[in-house]
Write a protein that holds these residues in place. Structure first.
Motif, PDB file in Angstrom:
ATOM      1  N   TYR A 180      16.780  35.771  55.990  1.00 15.30           N
ATOM      2  CA  TYR A 180      15.722  35.272  55.092  1.00 15.30           C
ATOM      3  C   TYR A 180      15.004  36.430  54.399  1.00 15.30           C
ATOM      4  O   TYR A 180      14.729  36.374  53.195  1.00 15.30           O
ATOM      5  CB  TYR A 180      14.727  34.439  55.894  1.00 15.30           C
ATOM      6  N   GLY A 183      14.950  37.067  50.430  1.00 17.69           N
ATOM      7  CA  GLY A 183      13.686  37.170  49.717  1.00 17.69           C
ATOM      8  C   GLY A 183      13.558  38.468  48.959  1.00 17.69           C
ATOM      9  O   GLY A 183      13.022  38.512  47.841  1.00 17.69           O
ATOM     10  N   LEU A 229      11.251  34.635  47.072  1.00 18.27           N
ATOM     11  CA  LEU A 229      10.952  33.814  48.241  1.00 18.27           C
ATOM     12  C   LEU A 229      11.410  32.366  48.058  1.00 18.27           C
ATOM     13  O   LEU A 229      11.878  31.730  49.008  1.00 18.27           O
ATOM     14  CB  LEU A 229       9.446  33.848  48.524  1.00 18.27           C
ATOM     15  N   THR A 280      14.031  30.631  50.576  1.00 16.04           N
ATOM     16  CA  THR A 280      13.733  29.445  51.377  1.00 16.04           C
ATOM     17  C   THR A 280      14.820  28.389  51.218  1.00 16.04           C
ATOM     18  O   THR A 280      15.279  27.782  52.198  1.00 16.04           O
ATOM     19  CB  THR A 280      12.370  28.866  50.964  1.00 16.04           C
ATOM     20  N   ARG A 281      15.253  28.164  49.985  1.00 16.89           N
ATOM     21  CA  ARG A 281      16.287  27.145  49.744  1.00 16.89           C
ATOM     22  C   ARG A 281      17.606  27.534  50.403  1.00 16.89           C
ATOM     23  O   ARG A 281      18.262  26.699  51.043  1.00 16.89           O
ATOM     24  CB  ARG A 281      16.491  26.968  48.237  1.00 16.89           C
ATOM     25  N   THR A 286      18.049  29.613  52.925  1.00  9.98           N
ATOM     26  CA  THR A 286      17.924  29.650  54.383  1.00  9.98           C
ATOM     27  C   THR A 286      18.035  28.250  54.977  1.00  9.98           C
ATOM     28  O   THR A 286      18.545  28.069  56.086  1.00  9.98           O
ATOM     29  CB  THR A 286      16.590  30.296  54.789  1.00  9.98           C
ATOM     30  N   ARG A 287      17.557  27.249  54.251  1.00 12.92           N
ATOM     31  CA  ARG A 287      17.726  25.873  54.725  1.00 12.92           C
ATOM     32  C   ARG A 287      19.210  25.516  54.839  1.00 12.92           C
ATOM     33  O   ARG A 287      19.627  24.845  55.787  1.00 12.92           O
ATOM     34  CB  ARG A 287      17.029  24.906  53.773  1.00 12.92           C
TER      35      ARG A 287
END
Length: 345
Positions: free
Chosen positions: A316, A320, A325, A329-330, A332-333
């Motif tokens: 992550y 980033g 960021l 986040t997207r 890492t999901r």
């Protein structure tokens, strides 16, 4: 007065690092210039060489991370050293006297130059390597190297008569073309940042970069059916993009006639490349720290769950750092979906 001479064309003896840089630039420009002549492409080699000219302060700007680290270390010493100077302090190292800053950072009776000298040696070594690999150039011109590689490989493919070597050249050209996407989008973000970082400009640059990437990938997809025609098309596109970047035309890397109507880069192809890069580096970093902790006697019952968590967190952080960021986040999901029983998010 005439036009100033590009630093890549200065006599090699004037600067050792310039000599190394010049060799790397010529290693890429000369084959590309020959390939452009074979393909009948208008190629401004002089502008390319000037854009790839050695810039002395580029590497020094890259050392800001080291400077920030040592500044933070010095600040840490200034803030926490008073705790060692009172009896019973949390960080007390010597009850008889207050340790100096050097002793506090490097240990009692330690010679700071034992640590400083190798660090300075590595900085100089990396500087030499960066010059040898032609990296000391403005960041907006970094896509020129992969573009010149695509142009060269395109001509090599057309020159091959046939057989398995032609297939090998075609797959290599396809891989080189696929590598252009990230540098093109990066140069769009960097150009937007350098010229005011305004939302409208950033959106326009990224939109244009996506259209350019789509044009390149559509040409590369044609290698499956007509390798010669597609290779010529890829070489032409690479030459046009390189010339535009060298001339600072970042919003017109390709003329409108060469651009598709809309971007058509598959999200899974783009996301897969980003995730693969982040996971690779995260795995290497976590493995290195796990081996270090194991050598210090950390139990395996602690290392295994810690490594899993650290792998995701490190991935992550890298995402980033590279893409922002929101994108981290997207992505890492999507990565976390592999550790769950449910479908990908």
């Amino acid at each position: 007065m005439g036009e100033p001479v590009s630093e890549t064309n200065l006599p090699a003896w004037r600067h050792p690092l310039l000599r190394l840089h010049h060799r790397w630039v010529e290693k890429h420009v000369v084959p590309a210039e020959k390939a452009a002549a074979e393909l009948g492409i208008d190629f401004n080699a002089s502008a390319i060489r000037k854009a790839l000219g050695y810039e002395r302060w580029t590497y020094l700007r890259r050392l800001r991370g080291f400077a920030i680290f040592f500044a933070a270390l010095a600040l840490f010493a200034v803030v926490t050293r008073p705790a060692t100077c009172r009896p019973g302090g949390l960080l007390t190292t010597d009850g008889a006297r207050c340790p100096t800053y050097t002793e506090y950072l490097f240990g009692p009776n330690a010679d700071p130059w034992v640590s400083i000298t190798p660090t300075l040696g590595l900085i100089v070594l990396f500087w030499i390597v960066s010059a040898w690999r032609g990296e000391n150039i403005p960041r907006l011109y970094k896509p020129l190297y992969p573009l010149l590689a695509v142009l060269t490989v395109s001509a090599d493919l057309i020159a091959v008569d046939g057989g398995r070597y032609r297939y090998t050249k075609a797959t290599r050209l396809s891989a080189k073309a696929a590598e252009l996407g990230l540098p093109l989008r990066t140069v769009a973000r960097n150009a937007a940042s350098d010229f005011g970082n305004r939302g409208g400009l950033r959106k326009a640059l990224l939109r244009h970069a996506e259209l350019v990437e789509t044009a390149v990938m559509q040409a590369a997809d044609g290698l499956v059916q007509d390798r010669a025609t597609s290779a010529r098309k890829l070489g032409t596109l690479a030459g046009l993009i390189a010339g535009s970047i060298a001339a600072d035309r970042f919003t017109q890397m390709l003329p409108p006639t060469e651009l598709p109507e809309e971007a058509a880069i598959e999200p899974d192809r783009l996301d897969g490349r980003r995730l693969a890069k982040a996971c690779l580096w995260s795995g290497l970093i976590v493995t290195a720290f796990a081996l270090l902790l194991a050598g210090l006697g950390a139990p395996a019952e602690l290392l295994v769950p810690l490594a899993v968590v650290a792998f995701v967190v490190t991935a992550y952080v890298l995402l980033g750092l590279w893409y922002g960021l929101g994108e981290a986040t997207r992505l890492t999901r999507s990565l976390m979906s592999f550790f769950s029983a449910g479908p990908p998010l």
